[in-house]
Each structure stands twice: as structure tokens, then as C-alpha cells.
Design an enzyme around this catalytic site. Sequence first.
Site, PDB file in Angstrom:
ATOM      1  N   GLU A  47       0.820  -1.223   0.000  1.00  0.00           N
ATOM      2  CA  GLU A  47       0.000   0.000   0.000  1.00  0.00           C
ATOM      3  C   GLU A  47       0.851   1.270   0.000  1.00  0.00           C
ATOM      4  O   GLU A  47       0.638   2.183   0.812  1.00  0.00           O
ATOM      5  CB  GLU A  47      -0.971  -0.005   1.196  1.00  0.00           C
ATOM      6  CG  GLU A  47      -1.993  -1.099   1.088  1.00  0.00           C
ATOM      7  CD  GLU A  47      -3.129  -1.046   2.119  1.00  0.00           C
ATOM      8  OE1 GLU A  47      -3.079  -0.212   3.039  1.00  0.00           O
ATOM      9  OE2 GLU A  47      -4.059  -1.846   1.979  1.00  0.00           O
ATOM     10  N   GLU A  80      -5.360  -8.145  -0.764  1.00  0.00           N
ATOM     11  CA  GLU A  80      -6.068  -7.877   0.508  1.00  0.00           C
ATOM     12  C   GLU A  80      -7.516  -7.548   0.171  1.00  0.00           C
ATOM     13  O   GLU A  80      -7.774  -6.636  -0.626  1.00  0.00           O
ATOM     14  CB  GLU A  80      -5.459  -6.691   1.271  1.00  0.00           C
ATOM     15  CG  GLU A  80      -4.173  -7.006   1.986  1.00  0.00           C
ATOM     16  CD  GLU A  80      -3.702  -5.870   2.901  1.00  0.00           C
ATOM     17  OE1 GLU A  80      -4.540  -5.181   3.520  1.00  0.00           O
ATOM     18  OE2 GLU A  80      -2.467  -5.697   2.981  1.00  0.00           O
TER      19      GLU A  80
HETATM   20  O1  AHR Z   1      -5.085  -5.952   6.852  1.00  0.00           O
HETATM   21  C1  AHR Z   1      -4.989  -4.853   7.702  1.00  0.00           C
HETATM   22  C2  AHR Z   1      -4.280  -3.680   7.047  1.00  0.00           C
HETATM   23  O2  AHR Z   1      -5.072  -3.181   6.024  1.00  0.00           O
HETATM   24  C3  AHR Z   1      -2.970  -3.990   6.370  1.00  0.00           C
HETATM   25  O3  AHR Z   1      -1.896  -3.936   7.242  1.00  0.00           O
HETATM   26  C4  AHR Z   1      -2.852  -2.906   5.349  1.00  0.00           C
HETATM   27  O4  AHR Z   1      -2.131  -3.309   4.215  1.00  0.00           O
HETATM   28  C5  AHR Z   1      -4.295  -2.549   5.035  1.00  0.00           C
HETATM   29  O5  AHR Z   1      -4.505  -1.190   5.079  1.00  0.00           O
END
Ligand code: AHR
Length: 508
Positions: free
Chosen positions: A194, A312
Amino acid sequence: MKNSILSVCLLMLMVANSMGQNLKAKIKIDIERRIGTVDKLLYGNFTEHLGRCIYGGIYEPASPEANADGFRKDVLTATQNLGVSVVRWPGGNFVSGYHWEDGIGPKANRPKRKDLAWGDIESNEVGTDEFMKFAKAAGVEPYFCVNMGTGSLDEARNWVEYCNAKPGLYYSDLRAKNGHPEPYRVKYWGLGNEMDGEWQIGHKNAEDYSKYALEAAKMMKWSDDSIKLIASGSSNYVRDWAEWDRTVLNSLHDYIDYISLHHYSGNQSHDHNKFMAVTLPVENAIRITEGIINEVRSKYKMKKPIYIAFDEYNVWYRAWNDQKLEEHYNMQDALVVALYLNVFVRNAHIVKMANMAQLVNVIAPMMITNGKLWMQPIYYPLQLFAQNCKGQSLQTLVQCDRYDAGDYKQVPYLDVTSVFNDASQEIIVNVVNRHESKAIETTLTNQVGKLASKALVSEVNSSGLVDENNEKEQKVKTTSKEMNLTGDTFSYVFSAHSFTQIRIKVKI
Ligand code: AHR
């Protein structure tokens, strides 16, 4: 008087009708209309050094559940039963301040550090060699993410050497000294997490990230040219978000195999219909990114494909501000997870990896309370997909009623994918009925080949939309039954607010 009695009767009839009557729909399946192969990596997961995911989740040496290496056997078994293919590690936001050399060698010598992403103290008890033991015991493919926040280029390249080089080099000899002469052959490597978000440690703008990640990518591939690299794509859907992906792809296209996307959703307004539409922008983001990938591949006349790794995704909103992210999921959330998975399967030609965030305790399908592991509602749709939904994703014709909810227009009540598994000669149909209260009576038609006389129907549902599970009770779970079929057209009533998977053998 007569007229008003008549209109009251009419109104009552309309209300009764709207309450009682099922909606109707049509689904047509054609095994010749193929979208692409469903990659097994679509059913991946993610473990981060955050809250009780690693410590008190996968790893708890003091627990009666621990194996000789300190990993919980119940978590290992539930991970295998879930059908997880690949696990991303060690973060997440955590990775942008992580130095992997802190986590190797004798445990007593490993430094304790404050993790600036989540505020915890990292003991470094679980590092590379321990995670590889977990991956082996769980039967999953490891996917490492390097630190592009505070990490150096050398650190990234040295980690590849530590994991993948044969003994004879400084870092591979260190691995051998730590008990592992055989290379681990870690295939998937993420170039940061990210990096488009201002919340990220060492956040950069698109140009700076692209330059830095390009140099890291070169050095990592020169260390081991068999690895697959995943660039950090969009997670921050603000105005012009896709420009990030365009810049990254223009710079890194020669070295990367995937670009990542992240997405989390929530039901902050407690509006069922809106919540059931949250994956519409997800599908849109995939199409936009696919368009940019095509633009860049055509510009540079590339033969090598670049795919999307949706590394994610999940529902996350109740525990947004809680540092431990211990979200308790309900039936609605299970439907949203099924919707995400349908989006990935429907776009199987371009989405080749997806990782639910995360595996245990932290926004996870499994939870441990009072030492006991239990399954959250979102475990069940992922399990049905991961165990059964393999093969060729098919274009599926769906005719059903639609609704509007806020900015979401014309949302179909049924969200459907179908897949043909060449190996088992089986059709798999995945159907989410988004409707809060109505069943949908559906005619399903198979257009090529002859269906067997029996189908296996599995449904994830619960009587209450906000039903949750806990260590004593599994209100939301999968129930399965056999259904008799006669011919290639059959009817099925999809219950209100349900996820249903139908599997049928087909003779071609
Ligand atoms: O999964 C929780 C968090 O969400 C992770 O650390 C990050 O990559 C995202 O913002």
C-alpha cells in the site's frame, strides 16, 4: 365508501403479494463460453504481525494446541480444511518498518522493536525460518512482501538470496547455518505494501515508488530470475487513483508479473441493500486496472502477461479503530465475501491471485477465544470456493430483478458465476441471493452436454441476517444436500440472503 373499501382491499392484496411471492430468475450455463482458468491462488490468505494474528494466532508455544515448533495444530488443520493455497507475510502496514534480519538466528539474540504501524512491540520470535515451518505444516505457498518504506535495496535483494540461493553465498550460508541448507524457493515477492497510502510508513508518490521499486525489482530478479514479482498497486480510491497504477506499470512492466489491488468494505449505514452492492466498485476497479495493463502492454509491445493480485480484501469496519482488528462477522458479511469471490472468478482471466485479509483473529475467518478455535461466518463461503470452484470460469447469462440503493444502480438480486472443471467433468454454479427477505425461484439451463441425474447443493445461510458464530455456537455454516435432476433444465429456489453452490457432473 364502496370505493375506499375496494382500495384498502387492493392495497392489502398488493402488500400480501409483495410479502409472499417469490421473485423469478433465469440462469444459462455454457461450458464452451470460457473466460479463463480459475487460478488456485485466488483462494489465498494473509498473515500479518498485527494483534493476535501471528502471536496468539498461528503461533502460541504455551498453548496445549502447540506443535513442537510452537504453531497451533488447530489453526494448521483449519487452514488446510479451508483450502488455502498461498499466504502473504509479514504485512501489511507492518512490513514497511520490518527488517527481516531481525528475525533470523538464535531467538535470544533477536531484537525487540516497536512497530510503528500498529504500535505493538515486535519480539521477532517468528521470522523467516519460522514462517517457512508454518507454511510447510499448513501446506501453503509462501508469498513474501519486502519493505519498500524504510527498507534498503540491498535488504530486499539479500532476503531473496537468503531464501532461494544454493549454499555458497553469504546469505544462503547464513540460512544453512540456521538449519536450512536447502533453498526455500519462495516464488512470490511483493514490492512493498500500500505504498499509495499516506498512512504507510515511508509512503512515496507514484514516481518515487516506481523508481525505487524498479531498482529493487532488478536486484531481486538478478538474484533469482525465477521469482514472480507483485507491484504495489491501488488501495486508496481517491480521485485519479488509477494514475498510480499507470505510473507503476509504465515503470515496472518489464519486471513484474502482477500488480496488486486492495479493498475493504463495511456496512456503516446499516443498509442491507447498499452493503450487498459494495463489490460493484471492486469489479469496476479490476476493469480499470485491466485496461491500464492492456494500454501499457500494447505501448511496449509486450508478450509477457501482467495479472492482478487482489492481495487484501474483506469486510472491515466495526473494528476499524481497534488496534487488534478483531472483527466479529455475521451472515451479511459472509455474503459479501461470497460476492468478492464471485468477482474474482468472473474476472479469472486477469485476477490470478487473491488473499483474504487475514487468517486468524485479525479480520479473519477463524477466531480463538478462551483458548478455543472457532469458525467465523466468512470461513464457509471461502471454503466452498477454495475446495470446489476450480477449472474454467464461464460467461453466465443471468436474468433477474434489480434494485437501486443510493449510488448503486440496477444491482441484480442474483450474483452468479459458473465454472467448468475439465478434470472432474463438473459444473459449479455459485449464486448469492442478495435479497433480504425473498427467495428467488430460478430456472437453470445447461446448454452444452448432458447433466447427471444428481446435484450436490451447499448453502451458507442462517435465519437472522446479523447472526454471528462464537466458540459455543455455529449459527452460520454450510449445509449440504443432494438434489435429483431430470434433464438439462431444472428449477431451484435460492433462499433469501443466501450463498448457494451447486455442483453437477456433465457428460460431453
Ligand atoms: O489488513 C490490515 C491492514 O489493512 C494492512 O496492514 C494494510 O495493508 C491494510 O490497510
